[in-house]
Design a protein around this motif. Structure first.
Motif, short mmCIF file in Angstrom:
data_model
loop_
_atom_site.label_atom_id
_atom_site.label_comp_id
_atom_site.label_asym_id
_atom_site.label_seq_id
_atom_site.Cartn_x
_atom_site.Cartn_y
_atom_site.Cartn_z
N UNK A 1 38.75 50.88 68.23
CA UNK A 1 39.79 51.26 67.29
C UNK A 1 39.22 51.53 65.91
N UNK A 2 38.33 50.68 65.44
CA UNK A 2 37.73 50.86 64.12
C UNK A 2 36.92 52.15 64.06
N UNK A 3 36.15 52.42 65.11
CA UNK A 3 35.33 53.64 65.14
C UNK A 3 36.21 54.88 65.13
N UNK A 4 37.30 54.87 65.87
CA UNK A 4 38.19 56.03 65.89
C UNK A 4 38.84 56.24 64.53
N UNK A 5 39.25 55.16 63.89
CA UNK A 5 39.87 55.26 62.57
C UNK A 5 38.86 55.81 61.57
N UNK A 6 37.64 55.28 61.58
CA UNK A 6 36.60 55.75 60.65
C UNK A 6 36.29 57.23 60.88
N UNK A 7 36.17 57.63 62.14
CA UNK A 7 35.87 59.02 62.46
C UNK A 7 37.00 59.93 62.02
N UNK B 1 45.39 57.53 55.26
CA UNK B 1 45.99 56.43 56.02
C UNK B 1 47.42 56.75 56.43
N UNK B 2 48.21 57.28 55.50
CA UNK B 2 49.60 57.64 55.81
C UNK B 2 49.65 58.72 56.88
N UNK C 1 50.52 60.48 62.48
CA UNK C 1 50.03 61.10 63.71
C UNK C 1 50.15 60.12 64.88
N UNK C 2 49.81 58.89 64.63
CA UNK C 2 49.82 57.88 65.69
C UNK C 2 51.23 57.38 66.01
#
Length: 103
Positions: A16-22, A40-41, A46-47
Motif C-alpha cells: 500500500x505504501x509503495x503504491x501511494x508513493x508511486x 492526497x485529495x 480516485x480510490x
C-alpha cells in the motif's frame, strides 16, 4: 501503471505504501504545480470517498497480518517437526542396525 509495478511485495503495508508513493511521484511529475495535499485529495477521490470503508480496510489489514504471522509460525513448526521426525527415523535406523547385529 501503479498496480503493474507492485504485484509482488513482502507485506500488505509495503504494498500500500509503495503504491501511494508511486502514485504521488507520478502525479507530481506530471503536474508539478500541485501540492501534496491536492495529490492526497485526488488519490482519495480516485480510490473512493475519503472515509468510506476505511475501518473495513483496517480490519482486513489486521486479519491479513494475523494470517501472515500464523502462517509464518506454522511454517516454523512444520520445519521443526520435520527435523524431529528425521532424528527419530535416524535413531530408529541405528537401533534396528544394532538389533540386527546382535541377533
Amino acid at each position: 501503471m501503479v498496480a503493474e509495478n507492485f504485484r509482488i511485495s513482502q507485506s500488505i503495508e509495503e504494498k500500500l505504501t509503495s503504491k501511494i508513493d508511486t502514485f504521488n511521484k507520478a502525479l507530481l511529475k506530471e503536474f508539478p504545480k500541485l501540492k501534496q495535499d491536492d495529490v492526497d485529495k485526488l488519490r482519495h477521490s480516485v480510490a473512493g470517498s475519503v472515509n468510506a470503508g476505511k475501518q473495513a480496510v483496517l480490519d482486513n489489514l489486521t486479519i491479513l497480518k494475523q494470517l501472515q504471522e500464523k502462517n509464518d509460525k506454522l511454517i516454523a513448526e512444520n520445519t521443526d517437526l520435520k527435523n524431529k521426525l528425521a532424528n527419530i527415523n535416524a535413531q530408529s535406523t541405528v537401533v534396528n542396525t544394532v538389533q540386527e547385529t546382535v541377533a
